[in-house]
Motif scaffolding. Structure first.
Motif, mmCIF file in Angstrom:
data_model
loop_
_atom_site.group_PDB
_atom_site.id
_atom_site.type_symbol
_atom_site.label_atom_id
_atom_site.label_comp_id
_atom_site.label_asym_id
_atom_site.label_seq_id
_atom_site.Cartn_x
_atom_site.Cartn_y
_atom_site.Cartn_z
ATOM 1 N N THR A 188 0.669 -1.178 -0.034
ATOM 2 C CA THR A 188 0.028 0.052 0.179
ATOM 3 C C THR A 188 0.917 1.482 0.048
ATOM 4 O O THR A 188 0.439 2.216 0.026
ATOM 5 N N GLN A 189 2.060 1.040 0.187
ATOM 6 C CA GLN A 189 2.996 2.437 0.175
ATOM 7 C C GLN A 189 2.797 3.089 -0.866
ATOM 8 O O GLN A 189 2.149 2.900 -2.042
ATOM 9 N N PHE A 190 3.189 4.660 -0.736
ATOM 10 C CA PHE A 190 2.792 5.493 -1.948
ATOM 11 C C PHE A 190 4.104 6.206 -2.182
ATOM 12 O O PHE A 190 4.768 6.962 -1.386
ATOM 13 N N PRO A 191 4.968 5.737 -3.097
ATOM 14 C CA PRO A 191 6.197 6.425 -3.839
ATOM 15 C C PRO A 191 5.568 7.727 -4.689
ATOM 16 O O PRO A 191 4.973 7.568 -5.440
ATOM 17 N N ASP A 192 5.993 8.715 -3.993
ATOM 18 C CA ASP A 192 5.603 9.990 -4.506
ATOM 19 C C ASP A 192 6.490 10.737 -5.239
ATOM 20 O O ASP A 192 7.730 11.127 -4.678
ATOM 21 N N ARG A 309 -3.996 8.182 -1.498
ATOM 22 C CA ARG A 309 -2.775 7.199 -1.433
ATOM 23 C C ARG A 309 -1.939 7.075 -0.037
ATOM 24 O O ARG A 309 -1.866 6.092 0.643
ATOM 25 N N ILE A 310 -1.905 8.103 0.526
ATOM 26 C CA ILE A 310 -1.209 8.385 1.889
ATOM 27 C C ILE A 310 -2.157 7.523 2.845
ATOM 28 O O ILE A 310 -1.827 6.911 3.612
ATOM 29 N N SER A 313 -2.396 4.007 3.050
ATOM 30 C CA SER A 313 -1.454 2.946 3.668
ATOM 31 C C SER A 313 -1.490 3.320 4.984
ATOM 32 O O SER A 313 -1.296 2.673 5.873
ATOM 33 N N VAL A 314 -1.653 4.430 5.468
ATOM 34 C CA VAL A 314 -1.943 4.770 6.912
ATOM 35 C C VAL A 314 -2.911 3.972 7.507
ATOM 36 O O VAL A 314 -2.686 3.457 8.739
ATOM 37 N N ALA A 315 -3.972 3.742 6.909
ATOM 38 C CA ALA A 315 -5.023 3.006 7.552
ATOM 39 C C ALA A 315 -4.712 1.713 7.658
ATOM 40 O O ALA A 315 -4.906 0.964 8.356
#
Ligand code: NAD
Ligand code: LMR
Length: 330
Positions: A188-192, A309-310, A313-315
């Motif tokens: 679920t990570q978000f590469p930004d 998206r953040i 992943s935090v959820a």
């Protein structure tokens, strides 16, 4: 001067890839001697002892002392940096979160042993998966050690993202800067890349020249490729990443110790509510390392697309925290 480093899982794959680079001075440079404490479980002791023999045979000028033990009190004694690598890796078809019940139990006792035996300024890097939540467990068990001293490795994800962008744009990876990993070291990570640059120019402009709809390329190709790279490695090589993980660990700890200046990187660090991430979670953020501390870079203002998206992943981090609470590990 010398620095004491404790490495757990020293008899394992990543341990073997890390030890010789640490002994060669890759962490702190050519003027800092190192003392190594290799902590294993009984089943891993022989492999760690073998690695210690090879370290001796390497005749490393910076290596002052090596101790091999299965006793956490001895392993963490006087540690300035603790690298918590020892944990089971996932196999094909597993998600990293599937390791919570297998590995979570390792990190509470290690956090307590760090609090009891390490140096007062100890810095702790968690590599064993699921890294963010294991770091949370270790920090919660380390009475008297500030949670800010604990971090989880997401540098491998950042390095993967930079490597893939370099190939995509046909430039050396050193030309790519400012990529941020948000959230969990998981799928679920978000590469930004919103603030990333290539050769000093906004990377979004360079990507737009190749893919008219950059957002679609990011959402459908780039983000899933980075987020699932660990699974891709497992599928292709038959076991989880080793040398690239050790390399990222070196990058992370060197930055923690020596500082990043104005350069931004990514690490899983404790939230105080930055960017709406619930306080206490260990989430990946854009960070700098200043005066021996990770500092979250603030004021980036993610837009709704990034925010979604953040938050996703935090959820997942909240779910993992609740799961380890239910298991009695937190
Ligand atoms: P490995 O199985 O080769 O080695 C793990 C070692 O840890 C073994 O020698 C085992 O005996 C030891 N160990 C187990 N419990 C321990 C304990 N309580 N104390 C000390 N040592 C203990 O695995 P590996 O390939 O080296 O991977 C290690 C961990 O790193 C896995 O959880 C893997 O998923 C994780 N990993 C994380 C990242 C990341 O980016 N965060 C990247 C790659 C791998
Ligand atoms: C990785 O990202 O390579 C590691 O976390 C190992 C894994 O299980 O993916």
């Amino acid at each position: 001067m010398s620095t004491t480093i404790t490495l757990t899982g020293a008899g394992g794959q990543i341990g073997y890839a890390l030890l010789f680079r640490i002994a060669a001075g890759d962490l702190f440079g050519p003027d800092e001697r190192v003392r190594l404490r290799l902590l294993e479980i009984p089943a891993g002791l022989a492999a760690a002892e073998g690695a210690a023999l090879e370290l001796q045979d390497g005749a490393f000028g910076l290596l002052e002392h090596v101790e091999v033990t299965d006793d956490p009190a001895v392993g963490f004694d006087g540690a300035d940096h603790a690298l918590l690598v020892g944990a089971r890796p996932r196999g094909p078809g597993m998600e990293r979160g599937d390791l919570l019940s297998a590995n979570g139990g390792i990190f509470g006792p290690q956090g307590a042993a760090i609090a009891a035996h390490a140096n007062s300024g100890v810095r702790v890097t968690v590599v064993g998966n699921p890294a963010n939540t294991n770091a949370l467990i270790a920090a919660a068990s380390a009475d008297g050690v500030p949670a800010e001293r604990f971090s989880a490795l997401t540098r491998l994800d950042e390095n993967r993202a930079r490597g893939l962008l370099a190939v995509e744009l046909g430039v050396p990876v050193s030309d790519i800067a400012g990529v941020t990993i948000w959230g969990n070291h998981s799928a679920t990570q978000f590469p930004d890349v919103a603030h990333a640059t290539v050769q000093g120019r906004p990377i979004l402009d360079a990507l737009a020249e190749r893919h008219g709809d950059v957002r679609a390329w990011l959402a459908e190709t780039f983000i899933p490729r980075v987020a699932k790279r660990g699974a891709e490695i497992i599928q292709v090589r038959g076991s989880s990443s080793v040398a690239s993980a050790a390399n990222a660990t070196i990058d992370h700890v060197r930055d923690a110790a020596l500082g990043t200046g104005e350069r931004r990187t990514s690490a899983g660090v404790v939230s105080h509510g930055e960017y709406g991430v619930p306080a206490g979670l260990i989430s990946s953020f854009p960070v700098r390392s200043v005066d021996g501390e990770w500092r979250i870079v603030e004021g980036l203002d993610p837009d709704a697309w990034a925010r979604e998206r953040i938050d996703r992943s935090v959820a997942e981090l909240v779910e993992e925290r609740d799961a380890v609470r239910a298991l009695g590990l937190l």
